[in-house]
Design a protein around this motif. Structure first.
Motif, PDB file in Angstrom:
ATOM      1  N   PHE A 238      92.447  74.212  38.269  1.00 11.20           N
ATOM      2  CA  PHE A 238      92.831  75.668  38.460  1.00 11.20           C
ATOM      3  C   PHE A 238      94.462  75.314  38.733  1.00 11.20           C
ATOM      4  O   PHE A 238      95.155  76.271  38.333  1.00 11.20           O
ATOM      5  CB  PHE A 238      92.485  76.467  38.972  1.00 11.20           C
ATOM      6  CG  PHE A 238      92.302  77.674  38.834  1.00 11.20           C
ATOM      7  CD1 PHE A 238      91.932  78.589  37.192  1.00 11.20           C
ATOM      8  CD2 PHE A 238      93.101  79.159  39.387  1.00 11.20           C
ATOM      9  CE1 PHE A 238      92.499  79.665  37.041  1.00 11.20           C
ATOM     10  CE2 PHE A 238      93.813  80.173  39.558  1.00 11.20           C
ATOM     11  CZ  PHE A 238      93.883  80.653  38.273  1.00 11.20           C
ATOM     12  N   LEU A 239      94.218  75.028  40.209  1.00  3.02           N
ATOM     13  CA  LEU A 239      95.820  75.770  41.121  1.00  3.02           C
ATOM     14  C   LEU A 239      97.074  74.628  40.176  1.00  3.02           C
ATOM     15  O   LEU A 239      97.695  75.111  40.205  1.00  3.02           O
ATOM     16  CB  LEU A 239      95.072  75.498  42.103  1.00  3.02           C
ATOM     17  CG  LEU A 239      94.693  76.688  43.448  1.00  3.02           C
ATOM     18  CD1 LEU A 239      95.027  75.754  44.600  1.00  3.02           C
ATOM     19  CD2 LEU A 239      95.311  77.654  42.731  1.00  3.02           C
ATOM     20  N   LEU A 240      96.007  73.236  40.383  1.00  5.59           N
ATOM     21  CA  LEU A 240      97.146  72.553  39.463  1.00  5.59           C
ATOM     22  C   LEU A 240      97.819  72.601  38.633  1.00  5.59           C
ATOM     23  O   LEU A 240      98.887  72.420  37.431  1.00  5.59           O
ATOM     24  CB  LEU A 240      96.701  71.274  39.287  1.00  5.59           C
ATOM     25  CG  LEU A 240      97.624  69.586  38.481  1.00  5.59           C
ATOM     26  CD1 LEU A 240      98.594  69.558  39.398  1.00  5.59           C
ATOM     27  CD2 LEU A 240      96.870  68.371  38.822  1.00  5.59           C
ATOM     28  N   PRO A 241      96.583  72.812  36.824  1.00  4.17           N
ATOM     29  CA  PRO A 241      97.666  73.392  35.675  1.00  4.17           C
ATOM     30  C   PRO A 241      97.895  75.147  36.394  1.00  4.17           C
ATOM     31  O   PRO A 241      99.239  75.075  35.334  1.00  4.17           O
ATOM     32  CB  PRO A 241      96.214  73.717  34.946  1.00  4.17           C
ATOM     33  CG  PRO A 241      95.099  73.637  35.220  1.00  4.17           C
ATOM     34  CD  PRO A 241      95.559  72.596  36.739  1.00  4.17           C
ATOM     35  N   LEU A 242      97.660  75.761  37.032  1.00  6.63           N
ATOM     36  CA  LEU A 242      98.374  77.022  37.758  1.00  6.63           C
ATOM     37  C   LEU A 242     100.088  76.731  37.490  1.00  6.63           C
ATOM     38  O   LEU A 242     100.824  77.409  37.155  1.00  6.63           O
ATOM     39  CB  LEU A 242      97.733  77.508  38.310  1.00  6.63           C
ATOM     40  CG  LEU A 242      98.357  79.379  38.617  1.00  6.63           C
ATOM     41  CD1 LEU A 242      98.456  80.366  37.873  1.00  6.63           C
ATOM     42  CD2 LEU A 242      98.027  79.359  40.176  1.00  6.63           C
ATOM     43  N   SER A 243      99.916  76.056  38.282  1.00  5.28           N
ATOM     44  CA  SER A 243     101.279  75.548  38.556  1.00  5.28           C
ATOM     45  C   SER A 243     101.991  74.210  37.580  1.00  5.28           C
ATOM     46  O   SER A 243     103.709  74.500  37.485  1.00  5.28           O
ATOM     47  CB  SER A 243     101.713  73.918  40.092  1.00  5.28           C
ATOM     48  OG  SER A 243     102.856  73.869  40.330  1.00  5.28           O
ATOM     49  N   THR A 244     101.832  73.803  36.725  1.00  8.34           N
ATOM     50  CA  THR A 244     102.921  73.343  35.874  1.00  8.34           C
ATOM     51  C   THR A 244     103.312  74.565  34.478  1.00  8.34           C
ATOM     52  O   THR A 244     104.192  73.942  34.353  1.00  8.34           O
ATOM     53  CB  THR A 244     101.915  71.735  34.894  1.00  8.34           C
ATOM     54  OG1 THR A 244     100.537  72.455  34.559  1.00  8.34           O
ATOM     55  CG2 THR A 244     101.367  70.843  35.692  1.00  8.34           C
ATOM     56  N   GLY A 245     101.895  75.274  34.191  1.00  8.18           N
ATOM     57  CA  GLY A 245     102.209  76.673  34.013  1.00  8.18           C
ATOM     58  C   GLY A 245     103.378  77.176  34.524  1.00  8.18           C
ATOM     59  O   GLY A 245     104.445  77.943  33.749  1.00  8.18           O
ATOM     60  N   VAL A 246     103.532  77.560  35.758  1.00 10.97           N
ATOM     61  CA  VAL A 246     105.131  78.314  36.370  1.00 10.97           C
ATOM     62  C   VAL A 246     105.835  77.637  35.837  1.00 10.97           C
ATOM     63  O   VAL A 246     106.806  77.980  35.182  1.00 10.97           O
ATOM     64  CB  VAL A 246     104.269  78.601  37.156  1.00 10.97           C
ATOM     65  CG1 VAL A 246     105.788  79.648  38.542  1.00 10.97           C
ATOM     66  CG2 VAL A 246     103.114  80.099  37.741  1.00 10.97           C
ATOM     67  N   ALA A 247     105.815  76.315  36.137  1.00 11.08           N
ATOM     68  CA  ALA A 247     107.068  75.397  35.533  1.00 11.08           C
ATOM     69  C   ALA A 247     107.367  74.889  34.264  1.00 11.08           C
ATOM     70  O   ALA A 247     108.670  75.608  34.078  1.00 11.08           O
ATOM     71  CB  ALA A 247     106.272  73.880  36.100  1.00 11.08           C
ATOM     72  N   GLU A 248     106.918  75.449  33.779  1.00  9.12           N
ATOM     73  CA  GLU A 248     107.010  75.248  32.195  1.00  9.12           C
ATOM     74  C   GLU A 248     107.739  76.276  31.686  1.00  9.12           C
ATOM     75  O   GLU A 248     108.865  77.018  31.019  1.00  9.12           O
ATOM     76  CB  GLU A 248     105.509  75.234  31.688  1.00  9.12           C
ATOM     77  CG  GLU A 248     106.144  75.182  29.662  1.00  9.12           C
ATOM     78  CD  GLU A 248     104.772  74.841  29.072  1.00  9.12           C
ATOM     79  OE1 GLU A 248     104.737  74.814  27.847  1.00  9.12           O
ATOM     80  OE2 GLU A 248     103.581  74.704  29.748  1.00  9.12           O
ATOM     81  N   SER A 249     107.647  77.918  32.376  1.00  4.18           N
ATOM     82  CA  SER A 249     107.861  78.857  32.061  1.00  4.18           C
ATOM     83  C   SER A 249     108.905  79.622  32.384  1.00  4.18           C
ATOM     84  O   SER A 249     110.166  80.086  32.346  1.00  4.18           O
ATOM     85  CB  SER A 249     106.739  79.874  31.938  1.00  4.18           C
ATOM     86  OG  SER A 249     106.998  80.227  33.499  1.00  4.18           O
ATOM     87  N   LEU A 250     109.749  78.993  34.054  1.00  3.48           N
ATOM     88  CA  LEU A 250     110.309  78.522  34.743  1.00  3.48           C
ATOM     89  C   LEU A 250     111.439  77.773  34.172  1.00  3.48           C
ATOM     90  O   LEU A 250     112.931  78.088  34.346  1.00  3.48           O
ATOM     91  CB  LEU A 250     110.670  78.221  36.194  1.00  3.48           C
ATOM     92  CG  LEU A 250     109.558  79.738  36.989  1.00  3.48           C
ATOM     93  CD1 LEU A 250     109.056  78.828  38.211  1.00  3.48           C
ATOM     94  CD2 LEU A 250     110.260  80.631  36.665  1.00  3.48           C
ATOM     95  N   GLY A 251     111.088  77.185  33.338  1.00  7.94           N
ATOM     96  CA  GLY A 251     112.128  75.916  32.257  1.00  7.94           C
ATOM     97  C   GLY A 251     112.588  74.914  33.188  1.00  7.94           C
ATOM     98  O   GLY A 251     113.003  74.342  32.494  1.00  7.94           O
TER      99      GLY A 251
END
Length: 244
Positions: free
Chosen positions: A191-204
């Motif tokens: 959960f937390l690892l894909p959450l982090s990659t999703g945030v990184a993607e949306s922040l550019g």
């Protein structure tokens, strides 16, 4: 989601069987050469093995079709917030609540309380670990938000942790470092690892470079919180010892 419930389940079953095969082979060899278990006990072990396979398949299938997509989408939504700095306190709360659902931590705190003869209360240790993971996720959000390098946090963090061990009893230090390994379990990876990659993607940012590293942070901060707890308990214990 219901219609896709069993998508890819055969591949999951295959992965689980491959993962358990070495354990099964070791048991079979040990049974003939060393263990010599009775048929009744072997039957119980086989039943337990079947339940283990079923549980792992259900868990991994649930992760693949539900947890991973949910975590990525949640990360993307967090990164798109108007007040993007809110991802820091939200990350702390997510890390705190996710730890509550990790079964490995319940085993750890129970074992520590039993081994220490009740000196280290499971509730106190549990709260410390939850706070540690929450701080790790908050730090991960800070890293993503300001584009920090992972070693800017990891290297000073481990220097602090290693330094603290010199002022602490070695049994508590060993327990603290084990705690860091335990909390980086199923909930962090699924959960937390894909959450982090999703945030990184949306922040550019680059999800591969910026999104990863969260497991290392989760392994670090509980160590420091547990070492801090140990120092406080050690200091309190010294105060209670009457002076001669």
């Amino acid at each position: 989601m219901i219609s896709n419930l069993f998508d890819g389940i055969l591949e999951v079953v295959k992965d689980v069987l491959i993962a358990l095969l070495p354990i099964a082979l070791v048991f079979i060899i040990s049974q003939f050469w060393l263990l010599k278990y009775t048929k009744k006990r072997i039957k119980k072990i086989l039943i337990g093995t079947v339940f283990t396979i079923m549980g792992l398949v259900m868990f991994l299938q649930g992760v693949n079709i539900g947890y991973l997509p949910l975590a990525r989408e949640a990360g993307r939504q967090l990164g798109n917030l108007t007040n993007v700095w809110l991802i820091i306190p939200i990350g702390f709360v997510i890390g705190l609540s996710t730890t509550l659902a990790d079964p490995a931590i319940y085993v750890l705190v129970k074992e520590v309380e039993h081994t220490s003869g009740g000196t280290i209360k499971r509730r106190l240790m549990f709260i410390s670990l939850c706070i540690g993971v929450g701080l790790a996720i908050a730090l991960a959000m800070v890293k993503l938000l300001f584009g920090l390098k992972i070693y800017w946090i990891i290297i000073p963090g481990y220097i602090i942790a290693i330094t603290m061990t010199y002022f602490l009893e070695q049994d508590f230090a060993a327990m603290a470092f084990d705690s860091g390994g335990v909390v980086t379990g199923t909930m962090v990876a699924s959960f937390l690892l894909p959450l982090s990659t999703g945030v990184a993607e949306s922040l550019g940012g680059d999800p591969l470079i910026d999104g990863f590293g969260i497991v290392g942070l989760v392994a670090l901060t509980p160590i420091i919180t547990m070492l801090t707890l140990g120092l406080l308990m050690q200091r309190k214990h010294k105060k209670t010892i009457p002076k001669k």
